[in-house]
Design a protein around this motif. Structure first.
Motif, PDB file in Angstrom:
ATOM      1  N   PHE A 124       0.832  -1.197   0.000  1.00 22.87           N
ATOM      2  CA  PHE A 124       0.000   0.000   0.000  1.00 22.87           C
ATOM      3  C   PHE A 124       0.872   1.254   0.000  1.00 22.87           C
ATOM      4  O   PHE A 124       1.981   1.255   0.556  1.00 22.87           O
ATOM      5  N   PRO A 125       0.395   2.324  -0.620  1.00 18.89           N
ATOM      6  CA  PRO A 125       1.188   3.563  -0.698  1.00 18.89           C
ATOM      7  C   PRO A 125       1.604   4.068   0.685  1.00 18.89           C
ATOM      8  O   PRO A 125       0.783   4.183   1.592  1.00 18.89           O
ATOM      9  N   GLY A 126       2.885   4.359   0.823  1.00 19.12           N
ATOM     10  CA  GLY A 126       3.403   4.911   2.064  1.00 19.12           C
ATOM     11  C   GLY A 126       3.555   3.918   3.199  1.00 19.12           C
ATOM     12  O   GLY A 126       3.910   4.306   4.317  1.00 19.12           O
ATOM     13  N   MET A 127       3.315   2.633   2.932  1.00 23.92           N
ATOM     14  CA  MET A 127       3.342   1.631   3.991  1.00 23.92           C
ATOM     15  C   MET A 127       4.538   0.680   3.899  1.00 23.92           C
ATOM     16  O   MET A 127       4.596  -0.312   4.619  1.00 23.92           O
ATOM     17  N   LEU A 128       5.487   0.984   3.011  1.00 22.48           N
ATOM     18  CA  LEU A 128       6.625   0.079   2.835  1.00 22.48           C
ATOM     19  C   LEU A 128       7.425  -0.071   4.127  1.00 22.48           C
ATOM     20  O   LEU A 128       7.747  -1.183   4.554  1.00 22.48           O
ATOM     21  N   ASN A 129       7.749   1.046   4.765  1.00 15.06           N
ATOM     22  CA  ASN A 129       8.522   0.977   6.008  1.00 15.06           C
ATOM     23  C   ASN A 129       7.751   0.245   7.097  1.00 15.06           C
ATOM     24  O   ASN A 129       8.321  -0.574   7.826  1.00 15.06           O
ATOM     25  N   ALA A 130       6.450   0.519   7.206  1.00 11.27           N
ATOM     26  CA  ALA A 130       5.643  -0.151   8.230  1.00 11.27           C
ATOM     27  C   ALA A 130       5.630  -1.659   8.011  1.00 11.27           C
ATOM     28  O   ALA A 130       5.775  -2.444   8.960  1.00 11.27           O
ATOM     29  N   GLY A 131       5.474  -2.071   6.751  1.00 11.93           N
ATOM     30  CA  GLY A 131       5.459  -3.499   6.454  1.00 11.93           C
ATOM     31  C   GLY A 131       6.776  -4.168   6.797  1.00 11.93           C
ATOM     32  O   GLY A 131       6.809  -5.254   7.396  1.00 11.93           O
ATOM     33  N   ILE A 132       7.880  -3.522   6.422  1.00 11.56           N
ATOM     34  CA  ILE A 132       9.205  -4.071   6.721  1.00 11.56           C
ATOM     35  C   ILE A 132       9.431  -4.138   8.230  1.00 11.56           C
ATOM     36  O   ILE A 132       9.974  -5.120   8.753  1.00 11.56           O
ATOM     37  N   THR A 133       9.006  -3.108   8.938  1.00  8.59           N
ATOM     38  CA  THR A 133       9.160  -3.073  10.397  1.00  8.59           C
ATOM     39  C   THR A 133       8.432  -4.233  11.056  1.00  8.59           C
ATOM     40  O   THR A 133       8.969  -4.911  11.946  1.00  8.59           O
ATOM     41  N   ILE A 134       7.213  -4.493  10.609  1.00  9.05           N
ATOM     42  CA  ILE A 134       6.404  -5.564  11.193  1.00  9.05           C
ATOM     43  C   ILE A 134       7.039  -6.929  10.939  1.00  9.05           C
ATOM     44  O   ILE A 134       7.186  -7.747  11.858  1.00  9.05           O
ATOM     45  N   VAL A 135       7.441  -7.177   9.695  1.00  8.83           N
ATOM     46  CA  VAL A 135       8.020  -8.481   9.351  1.00  8.83           C
ATOM     47  C   VAL A 135       9.334  -8.715  10.093  1.00  8.83           C
ATOM     48  O   VAL A 135       9.557  -9.783  10.682  1.00  8.83           O
ATOM     49  N   ASN A 136      10.212  -7.731  10.073  1.00  8.23           N
ATOM     50  CA  ASN A 136      11.524  -7.902  10.706  1.00  8.23           C
ATOM     51  C   ASN A 136      11.428  -8.043  12.224  1.00  8.23           C
ATOM     52  O   ASN A 136      12.140  -8.853  12.825  1.00  8.23           O
ATOM     53  N   THR A 137      10.546  -7.269  12.844  1.00 13.02           N
ATOM     54  CA  THR A 137      10.380  -7.378  14.295  1.00 13.02           C
ATOM     55  C   THR A 137       9.751  -8.718  14.668  1.00 13.02           C
ATOM     56  O   THR A 137      10.142  -9.346  15.661  1.00 13.02           O
ATOM     57  N   GLY A 138       8.786  -9.157  13.861  1.00 15.70           N
ATOM     58  CA  GLY A 138       8.189 -10.470  14.104  1.00 15.70           C
ATOM     59  C   GLY A 138       9.211 -11.581  13.991  1.00 15.70           C
ATOM     60  O   GLY A 138       9.190 -12.549  14.758  1.00 15.70           O
ATOM     61  N   GLY A 139      10.135 -11.437  13.040  1.00 14.90           N
ATOM     62  CA  GLY A 139      11.201 -12.422  12.905  1.00 14.90           C
ATOM     63  C   GLY A 139      12.097 -12.473  14.127  1.00 14.90           C
ATOM     64  O   GLY A 139      12.531 -13.548  14.557  1.00 14.90           O
ATOM     65  N   LEU A 140      12.377 -11.299  14.698  1.00 21.32           N
ATOM     66  CA  LEU A 140      13.208 -11.254  15.901  1.00 21.32           C
ATOM     67  C   LEU A 140      12.509 -11.936  17.073  1.00 21.32           C
ATOM     68  O   LEU A 140      13.121 -12.718  17.813  1.00 21.32           O
ATOM     69  N   VAL A 141      11.218 -11.650  17.234  1.00 22.16           N
ATOM     70  CA  VAL A 141      10.454 -12.281  18.317  1.00 22.16           C
ATOM     71  C   VAL A 141      10.442 -13.800  18.143  1.00 22.16           C
ATOM     72  O   VAL A 141      10.656 -14.555  19.097  1.00 22.16           O
ATOM     73  N   ALA A 142      10.204 -14.248  16.907  1.00 26.87           N
ATOM     74  CA  ALA A 142      10.176 -15.691  16.638  1.00 26.87           C
ATOM     75  C   ALA A 142      11.524 -16.333  16.939  1.00 26.87           C
ATOM     76  O   ALA A 142      11.591 -17.424  17.517  1.00 26.87           O
ATOM     77  N   SER A 143      12.604 -15.661  16.555  1.00 28.86           N
ATOM     78  CA  SER A 143      13.938 -16.228  16.785  1.00 28.86           C
ATOM     79  C   SER A 143      14.244 -16.346  18.276  1.00 28.86           C
ATOM     80  O   SER A 143      14.904 -17.297  18.710  1.00 28.86           O
ATOM     81  N   ILE A 144      13.759 -15.399  19.065  1.00 27.80           N
ATOM     82  CA  ILE A 144      13.962 -15.464  20.519  1.00 27.80           C
ATOM     83  C   ILE A 144      13.224 -16.664  21.106  1.00 27.80           C
ATOM     84  O   ILE A 144      13.763 -17.407  21.937  1.00 27.80           O
ATOM     85  N   PHE A 145      11.987 -16.870  20.657  1.00 22.88           N
ATOM     86  CA  PHE A 145      11.225 -18.037  21.121  1.00 22.88           C
ATOM     87  C   PHE A 145      11.924 -19.334  20.719  1.00 22.88           C
ATOM     88  O   PHE A 145      11.997 -20.290  21.501  1.00 22.88           O
ATOM     89  N   HIS A 146      12.430 -19.384  19.484  1.00 27.31           N
ATOM     90  CA  HIS A 146      13.076 -20.605  18.997  1.00 27.31           C
ATOM     91  C   HIS A 146      14.335 -20.938  19.791  1.00 27.31           C
ATOM     92  O   HIS A 146      14.546 -22.094  20.185  1.00 27.31           O
TER      93      HIS A 146
END
Length: 291
Positions: A124-146
């Motif tokens: 969506f327009p103007g949401m590139l940074n927000a999308g990247i932030t969500i995916v990358n932060t979610g990956g960090l949380v998942a890696s901590i759980f793993h």
């Protein structure tokens, strides 16, 4: 008496990590076909990093980034497989009380939910940074759980023996993950989180730190589960160890990419997609009762 591990559920119970029997299956052999892609993808990223020009010289012919394609692929290969992992882990935890399974399910839920939201939002327009932030932060949380689950498995963590407590803990854990990811999504959309990606500039130091930490933790968790896999000769653990390793390699590719959609970016994405397939194979093995 054979080796046992209290954090690993009994063989007859549906779940990822069956408890090893007293006698190890002598006929078990790791699948070389499954292991080969890991060094191959590392090699491809290295080669592309050497031969590709810098970002300023990278021609449009070396970039392929159709709208929504990335979101579709991540949904199919990452989110759906992660949700299956979360479901099987939850079902197994309620049966066995293994805290390790609850952590694995929480990791999968965090990874799957943020991936599906972030990759679609980025279109969506103007949401590139927000999308990247969500995916990358979610990956960090998942890696901590793993990495936590891998550490607990290695140290013979105890299980919760009371069924009522299991249901409460599982509900608390999964609702906590979903609530946290929802808060992350809203905060990212509203610009309350420092930027991870700036158009015309590229990734910020914050994103580098988050993705680097995620890749490192996925690699550590892969090593932890790999050690258990070869100790207990577990087919489920074997595919899980490879899935974590492929995810780590896929995240590392971000550091070497010249631009979104370049060969390095797609190599990293395909590595993550293959990791999702490996997670699915591990889940299938668990459902079929394989070891």
């Amino acid at each position: 008496m054979g080796k046992t591990n209290k954090s690993i559920p009994e063989p007859e119970t549906t779940g990822y990590i069956p408890r090893p029997a007293g006698t190890l299956p002598s006929g078990w052999r790791p699948s070389l076909v499954g292991a080969v892609p890991l060094p191959v993808f590392i090699g491809l990223i290295t080669v592309f990093d050497i031969i590709l020009p810098g970002p300023a010289q990278l021609g449009s012919g070396l970039r392929f980034e159709p709208a929504y394609l990335n979101a579709i692929l991540y949904t199919v290969f990452i989110s759906i497989t992660s949700f299956l992992v979360a479901y099987i882990s939850l079902k197994s935890y309620t049966q066995t009380g293994s805290v390790v399974l609850l952590l694995l399910g929480s990791a999968a839920l965090a990874w799957g939910s943020t991936t599906i939201v972030g990759t679609w939002l980025a279109n969506f327009p103007g949401m590139l940074n927000a999308g990247i932030t969500i995916v990358n932060t979610g990956g960090l949380v998942a890696s901590i759980f793993h990495v936590t689950s891998g550490s607990l498995t290695s140290t013979n963590a105890s299980s919760e023996s009371r069924p009522k407590i299991r249901k409460s803990l599982s509900l608390l854990a999964y609702m906590g993950v979903l609530s946290s990811m929802a808060f992350l999504t809203l905060s990212s959309i509203e610009g309350l989180v420092p930027p991870f990606f700036v158009l015309g500039v590229g990734q910020t130091p914050l994103r580098v730190a988050v993705v680097g930490s995620s890749a490192a933790l996925f690699a550590v968790s892969s090593l932890l589960f790999g050690r258990l896999c070869f100790s207990y000769r577990s087919r489920i653990l074997y595919w899980y160890f490879l899935a974590l390793g492929m995810t780590s390699v896929g995240l590392l590719a971000i550091f070497f990419g010249r631009a979104p959609g370049d060969p390095i970016s797609w190599t990293g994405r395909v590595a993550q997609f293959l990791g999702g397939v490996y997670f699915l194979i591990a889940v299938r093995s668990a459902v079929l009762g394989d070891r």
